[in-house]
Design an enzyme around this catalytic site. Structure first.
Site, PDB file in Angstrom:
ATOM      1  N   ASP A 102    -103.383 -46.698   9.742  1.00  0.00           N
ATOM      2  CA  ASP A 102    -103.470 -47.030  11.160  1.00  0.00           C
ATOM      3  C   ASP A 102    -104.306 -46.005  11.933  1.00  0.00           C
ATOM      4  O   ASP A 102    -103.864 -45.444  12.932  1.00  0.00           O
ATOM      5  CB  ASP A 102    -102.052 -47.125  11.749  1.00  0.00           C
ATOM      6  CG  ASP A 102    -102.066 -47.695  13.164  1.00  0.00           C
ATOM      7  OD1 ASP A 102    -102.917 -48.557  13.455  1.00  0.00           O
ATOM      8  OD2 ASP A 102    -101.227 -47.272  13.974  1.00  0.00           O
ATOM      9  N   GLU A 342     -96.362 -41.773   3.285  1.00  0.00           N
ATOM     10  CA  GLU A 342     -95.871 -43.148   3.316  1.00  0.00           C
ATOM     11  C   GLU A 342     -96.328 -44.003   2.139  1.00  0.00           C
ATOM     12  O   GLU A 342     -96.936 -45.067   2.318  1.00  0.00           O
ATOM     13  CB  GLU A 342     -96.248 -43.820   4.643  1.00  0.00           C
ATOM     14  CG  GLU A 342     -95.584 -43.187   5.844  1.00  0.00           C
ATOM     15  CD  GLU A 342     -95.776 -43.982   7.121  1.00  0.00           C
ATOM     16  OE1 GLU A 342     -96.653 -44.871   7.150  1.00  0.00           O
ATOM     17  OE2 GLU A 342     -95.041 -43.736   8.099  1.00  0.00           O
ATOM     18  N   TYR A 402     -89.080 -45.218  12.886  1.00  0.00           N
ATOM     19  CA  TYR A 402     -89.378 -45.828  14.185  1.00  0.00           C
ATOM     20  C   TYR A 402     -88.302 -46.832  14.580  1.00  0.00           C
ATOM     21  O   TYR A 402     -88.585 -47.845  15.196  1.00  0.00           O
ATOM     22  CB  TYR A 402     -90.760 -46.511  14.123  1.00  0.00           C
ATOM     23  CG  TYR A 402     -91.891 -45.530  13.938  1.00  0.00           C
ATOM     24  CD1 TYR A 402     -92.493 -44.912  15.026  1.00  0.00           C
ATOM     25  CD2 TYR A 402     -92.346 -45.194  12.666  1.00  0.00           C
ATOM     26  CE1 TYR A 402     -93.524 -44.001  14.858  1.00  0.00           C
ATOM     27  CE2 TYR A 402     -93.374 -44.288  12.483  1.00  0.00           C
ATOM     28  CZ  TYR A 402     -93.954 -43.698  13.586  1.00  0.00           C
ATOM     29  OH  TYR A 402     -94.980 -42.790  13.418  1.00  0.00           O
ATOM     30  N   GLU A 438     -92.522 -37.959  11.625  1.00  0.00           N
ATOM     31  CA  GLU A 438     -93.008 -38.941  12.605  1.00  0.00           C
ATOM     32  C   GLU A 438     -91.833 -39.635  13.282  1.00  0.00           C
ATOM     33  O   GLU A 438     -90.894 -40.064  12.607  1.00  0.00           O
ATOM     34  CB  GLU A 438     -93.886 -40.020  11.949  1.00  0.00           C
ATOM     35  CG  GLU A 438     -95.233 -39.536  11.454  1.00  0.00           C
ATOM     36  CD  GLU A 438     -96.100 -40.680  10.911  1.00  0.00           C
ATOM     37  OE1 GLU A 438     -95.880 -41.848  11.325  1.00  0.00           O
ATOM     38  OE2 GLU A 438     -96.990 -40.413  10.085  1.00  0.00           O
TER      39      GLU A 438
END
Length: 530
Positions: A102, A342, A402, A438
């Site tokens: 991303d 990730e 998230y 994150e």
């Protein structure tokens, strides 16, 4: 294609002449005066090509660089095509241009190109190891490699600006080592980033034929129990994942921006950052040494898809790690290696069939062989879950989460409760300290609401405070890195309005409301509960 005429003066017949490229992404082929001289496929890191026998001294020489930013399954980072997105029926995940990550896959010459002149016999590498051997005593081992086996002498000096320690050592088998005990040592830390001056001179008889100077910090990093220790003292990491990204210049090196970013990190009371998701410029690493900012140094193995990993991917991955460690080994600011990010973002069940474990076992062992002093990790994503094989080999477990954004959107209380349970499960299973690398939410600057509303500045404040309160409530956590320092450009996708807006600062470095929230939460060095 880039064409550049370079003038190289006469009188350099006895010298070694090289071109040094700071970073060309992702593949570069080089020609000099019409002759092909080399290729590099390790992005984000420097490479050198010797051109001594290919140039005309006293004349202009034609340098041609062909850059290709295409990626594939065997490169680091991996690439993906629109056909693969569609054959896998992942139409809603497809981006333009197609990427597995991303952030915009900027291609090009992103850092400086230097013409370097050295002697034919030269210092090829300096390796510095430090540790603490007493309350005020430091230890330094300096290892010097040269490019010849002939009889030479190395004169090595370490100075604090007043006192000088030195030694003379004979070079044997292209290498020499010297050890120093530093009394009344000023240990390098984020609070006192003191740098000693290291100078290495290479002698042939009575003549200095090469020399190199390097600022070094004397410090020791350890993981003991549920703590990270810097010079024997507990350190709690507070800071950001970042990106090399700015309007107009994209990923290009911009030194005034680098200085600005460090001043903003100091202002907000951050003490660290991660080079997500690739190695940053050498200038940034040296500046981190000077400013006392701790760095998690990350290789560009982002979002590896293990359905498409093969032996060539593994070989490329190792080469990236080796080149990164060779470049950054001597930086006191670098306290941890992140050798991926990730993996299994696609959520494939075959990731757990043993093949990924075998892959990561090799990668971690390879890294530890190159540097057994720093902790090593790979940040884990939600789709890889609590059984991610990287946990087994990581010195510190690092999580990207998230909940309250991509999962359980807007339901912050529920999200935090689910995350709390997951953290406890992971710690109970692996008994390693946990750090968050994150967590964050997209935030439109100037968008406000009295109620809980995603994309508002208030929601970003509530989200970050809720996560930080949870992280600090656990006795096994060692740090919190917010995603992201600043808004950044991404590939085109319906969930991104040009930028990823998770920055605490805008892309132009203006603070959002959350910046002031973090400044208050980070006003102490310790892990104080809130």
């Amino acid at each position: 294609m880039v064409f550049k005429k370079i003038f190289i003066p006469s009188g350099l017949e006895t010298k070694r002449i090289i071109l040094r490229f700071g970073s060309i992404d992702y593949n570069a082929k080089i020609w000099i005066n019409g002759k092909f001289v080399g290729e590099n496929s390790v992005a984000f890191l420097p490479f050198e090509i010797e051109i001594s026998d290919l140039i005309e001294l006293g004349n202009e020489n034609l340098l041609v660089i062909k850059v290709n930013n295409e990626l594939n399954c065997e490169t680091i980072p991996q690439g993906i095509t629109k056909e693969q997105f569609r054959s896998e029926k992942r139409l809603r995940e497809e981006t333009y241009p197609p990427t597995r990550f991303d952030f915009t896959p900027y291609g090009g010459i992103h850092r400086s190109i230097q013409l370097v002149i050295t002697p034919k016999i030269f210092i090829s590498r300096i390796k510095v190891d430090t540790k603490i051997t007493g309350k005020k005593q430091g230890f330094v081992r300096v290892t010097v490699k040269v490019n010849t086996a002939q009889n030479l002498t190395a004169h090595i000096k370490i100075s604090d600006g007043k006192k000088v320690l030195s030694s003379n050592e004979d070079v044997k088998k292209e290498k020499v080592s010297s050890e120093f005990k530093i009394p009344d040592c000023r240990f390098w830390s984020n609070e006192d980033p003191f740098l000693y001056n290291l100078e290495v001179q290479l002698y042939d008889g009575d003549y200095v034929i090469d020399e190199y100077k390097l600022p070094i910090g004397i410090r020791e990093i350890k993981v003991e129990g549920n703590k990270i220790l810097l010079n024997g003292k507990e350190i709690y990491l507070k800071g950001f994942g970042k990106h090399e990204d700015f309007s107009v210049v994209g990923k290009g090196l911009l030194l005034p921006l680098m200085v600005k970013d460090f001043e903003m990190m100091k202002w907000i009371n951050a003490n660290s950052f991660r080079t997500s998701h690739y190695p940053y410029s050498e200038e940034m690493m040296f500046y981190a040494d000077r400013k006392g900012i701790l760095v998690i140094d990350e290789v560009a193995a982002v979002s590896l898809d293990f359905r498409r990993v093969n032996d060539k991917t593994l070989k490329s991955h190792k080469e990236h790690i080796q080149r990164l460690i060779e470049r950054d080994y001597n930086h006191p600011s670098v306290i941890m290696w992140a050798i991926g990010n990730e993996p299994n973002l696609v959520g494939d069940s075959d990731y757990y069939n043993g093949s990924a474990r075998k892959y990561w076992k090799q990668i971690f062992a390879f890294t530890k062989k190159l540097d057994n002093n720093r902790p090593v990790t790979v940040p884990n994503c939600t789709r890889a879950g609590v059984n991610d094989p990287v946990f087994e080999f990581s010195d510190i477990i690092t999580l990207n989460r998230y909940y309250g954004w991509y999962e359980y959107p807007g339901n912050l209380e529920e999200a935090v409760n689910i995350l709390s349970d997951e953290m406890d499960i992971i710690y109970k299973k692996y008994k390693r300290p946990i750090m968050f690398t994150e967590f964050g939410v997209d935030t439109v600057p100037g968008y406000h609401s009295l109620s809980t509303q995603m994309f508002t500045e208030e929601y970003q404040q509530k989200f970050l405070e809720a996560y930080i309160r949870l992280i600090r409530s656990k006795n096994y956590t060692v740090g919190e890195h917010v995603w992201n320092f600043a808004d950044f450009r991404t590939p085109q996708h319906f969930r991104r309005v040009v930028l990823n807006l998770k920055g605490v600062f805008t892309r132009n470095r203006e603070p959002k409301s959350a910046a002031f929230t973090l400044k208050k939460l980070w006003n102490q060095n310790s892990k104080n509960k809130i």
